[in-house]
Scaffold this motif. Structure first.
Motif, short mmCIF file in Angstrom:
data_model
loop_
_atom_site.label_atom_id
_atom_site.label_comp_id
_atom_site.label_asym_id
_atom_site.label_seq_id
_atom_site.Cartn_x
_atom_site.Cartn_y
_atom_site.Cartn_z
N UNK A 49 0.84 -1.20 0.00
CA UNK A 49 0.00 0.00 0.00
C UNK A 49 0.88 1.25 0.00
N UNK A 50 1.97 1.21 0.75
CA UNK A 50 2.92 2.32 0.76
C UNK A 50 3.56 2.54 -0.61
N UNK A 51 3.82 1.45 -1.33
CA UNK A 51 4.35 1.59 -2.70
C UNK A 51 3.36 2.31 -3.60
N UNK A 52 2.08 1.94 -3.50
CA UNK A 52 1.05 2.62 -4.30
C UNK A 52 0.99 4.10 -3.94
N UNK A 53 1.07 4.39 -2.66
CA UNK A 53 1.05 5.80 -2.21
C UNK A 53 2.26 6.56 -2.75
N UNK A 54 3.42 5.94 -2.70
CA UNK A 54 4.63 6.62 -3.17
C UNK A 54 4.59 6.91 -4.66
N UNK A 68 -3.68 2.88 -25.50
CA UNK A 68 -3.85 1.63 -26.24
C UNK A 68 -2.53 0.99 -26.64
N UNK A 69 -1.47 1.78 -26.75
CA UNK A 69 -0.17 1.27 -27.16
C UNK A 69 0.65 0.73 -25.99
N UNK A 70 0.19 0.95 -24.78
CA UNK A 70 0.96 0.58 -23.59
C UNK A 70 0.61 -0.83 -23.13
N UNK A 71 1.58 -1.53 -22.56
CA UNK A 71 1.34 -2.89 -22.06
C UNK A 71 0.39 -2.91 -20.86
N UNK A 74 -5.81 -0.98 -20.05
CA UNK A 74 -7.04 -1.61 -19.55
C UNK A 74 -6.80 -2.85 -18.69
N UNK A 75 -5.61 -3.03 -18.16
CA UNK A 75 -5.34 -4.16 -17.28
C UNK A 75 -5.81 -3.83 -15.87
N UNK A 76 -6.59 -4.72 -15.29
CA UNK A 76 -7.12 -4.49 -13.95
C UNK A 76 -6.01 -4.34 -12.92
N UNK A 81 1.32 -3.66 -11.23
CA UNK A 81 2.46 -3.86 -12.14
C UNK A 81 3.36 -2.63 -12.13
N UNK A 82 2.76 -1.46 -12.28
CA UNK A 82 3.51 -0.20 -12.32
C UNK A 82 4.32 0.01 -11.05
#
Length: 87
Positions: A49-54, A68-71, A74-76, A81-82
């Motif tokens: 959760x801290x990673x998402x916040x950062x 649309x060009x990114x991997x 629309x991935x849930x 991943x990011x």
């Protein structure tokens, strides 16, 4: 410790509903389909959760989710991943 995370943030789900409604009025069935497809939870650790916040991903998806060009398009699980979170 773990926490439940809206996999797709509610702000994003609201924006999806608003955008769909701009195209045409939403039927109850279409609204239900959007909610069913986009509202669910993922259990993550407090550290994750801290990673998402950062990465400033608590209430938004990464830009690649919309490209649309990114991997990540629309991935849930695009936020995870990011942020480098393995589910």
């Amino acid at each position: 410790m773990v926490t439940r995370d809206h996999t797709i943030p509610l702000r994003v789900v609201i924006k999806i509903i608003e955008n769909e409604h701009k195209i045409s009025p939403l039927s109850i069935e279409k609204l239900q389909a959007i909610l069913d497809e986009n509202i669910f939870y993922t259990t993550i650790t407090k550290e994750e959760d801290g990673l998402l916040r950062s990465k400033k991903l608590t209430s938004q998806m990464p830009q690649g989710y919309y490209d649309e060009q990114d991997h990540l398009y629309q991935k849930w699980n695009a936020r995870y991943i990011f942020a480098g979170i393995n589910l």
